[in-house]
Design an enzyme around this catalytic site. Sequence first.
Site, mmCIF file in Angstrom:
data_model
loop_
_atom_site.group_PDB
_atom_site.id
_atom_site.type_symbol
_atom_site.label_atom_id
_atom_site.label_comp_id
_atom_site.label_asym_id
_atom_site.label_seq_id
_atom_site.Cartn_x
_atom_site.Cartn_y
_atom_site.Cartn_z
ATOM 1 C CG HIS A 37 -1.874 -1.062 1.355
ATOM 2 N ND1 HIS A 37 -1.790 -2.033 2.325
ATOM 3 C CD2 HIS A 37 -2.971 -1.358 0.629
ATOM 4 C CE1 HIS A 37 -2.807 -2.871 2.202
ATOM 5 N NE2 HIS A 37 -3.532 -2.491 1.173
ATOM 6 C CG ASP A 150 -5.794 -7.731 -5.159
ATOM 7 O OD1 ASP A 150 -6.494 -8.640 -4.711
ATOM 8 O OD2 ASP A 150 -4.994 -7.085 -4.454
ATOM 9 C CB SER A 185 -1.469 -10.323 1.238
ATOM 10 O OG SER A 185 -2.818 -10.512 1.605
HETATM 11 O O1 PAF Z 1 -7.943 -4.253 -3.097
HETATM 12 C C1 PAF Z 1 -8.629 -3.875 -2.113
HETATM 13 O O2 PAF Z 1 -8.141 -3.639 -1.011
HETATM 14 C C2 PAF Z 1 -10.137 -3.709 -2.295
HETATM 15 O O3 PAF Z 1 -10.643 -4.669 -3.157
HETATM 16 C C3 PAF Z 1 -10.541 -2.293 -2.767
HETATM 17 C C4 PAF Z 1 -9.999 -1.980 -4.148
HETATM 18 C C5 PAF Z 1 -10.039 -1.257 -1.763
HETATM 19 C C6 PAF Z 1 -12.066 -2.183 -2.820
HETATM 20 O O4 PAF Z 1 -12.650 -2.424 -1.597
#
Ligand code: PAF
Length: 283
Positions: A37, A150, A185
């Site tokens: 992130h 993802d 993750s």
């Molecule tokens: O990848 C994620 O964390 C979620 O699928 C998202 C894109 C924030 C949508 O809730």
Amino acid sequence: MEIIVTVEAMRAASRGARAAGRRIALVPTMGYLHEGHASLMREGRHRADLLVASIFVNPTQFGAGEDLDAYPRDLDRDMAIATAAGVDLIFAPKASDMYPAGYQTWVDVDRLTGPLCGASRPGHFRGVTTVVTKLFNIVRPDVALFGRKDYQQLAVIRRMAADLDMGIEVVGMPIVREADGLAMSSRNAYLSPDERQSALCLSRALARARELYRTGERAVPVLLDAVRATIAAERTAVIDYAEFRDGDTLDDVTSAADGTLLALAVRIGKTRLIDNCLLGEEN
Ligand code: PAF
């Protein structure tokens, strides 16, 4: 860094930024932030004047019996990570504000959501595309950043943004891995120390397929056998899917080529992990 919890306040902040000619970047997350992130946030920082990260564990993308209630949450830790990554504003709405009584509108992307996670998690992508559309409408970003771990989610969101003329640049960022290869993750937090070791079978299986591909193997059945054997060597690993697909359309392929996607979903104990790579590419 500021935290905003209401849709109205977020809308007002976005309106103000846009009126001042500021470019807005959004990093949508479900919290329990990690380095993956943070890499999205740092890139967003470079691309915009106002960097917004949303933290919302979206109930509509979890199926019955999935880990909605257990999903890890730690807002204080998330705030520290977001601050260090340069986030200006966290949008953390309540589920009852995002989906008030009477809510009945959904966004659905068609073919791309059929295979892989779409097949094993019915309704999942409808929840994702709906919440991402809502976040886009509330925050009104110029650019939004998502991780390539993802892979299918990124493809689906790109398609949705293009098909619905959202006018938002959707940026995909490389998978961030631990030193031993495990893709980062939030769900890694569920793994016991033994399971954490077993989970390495995903990145090992990707490496095995890439190596075979590099040395000339193109037959998907042969590549798949090697992938499955690598995962099966871990007693506790159960394959949900292991598939080679076209990297753009996600259609089935029988012969691998540069840009072919290898996508994995594997259960390690109770934890379902996903990982992927594109053959012939550094990723
Ligand atoms: O990848 C994620 O964390 C979620 O699928 C998202 C894109 C924030 C949508 O809730």
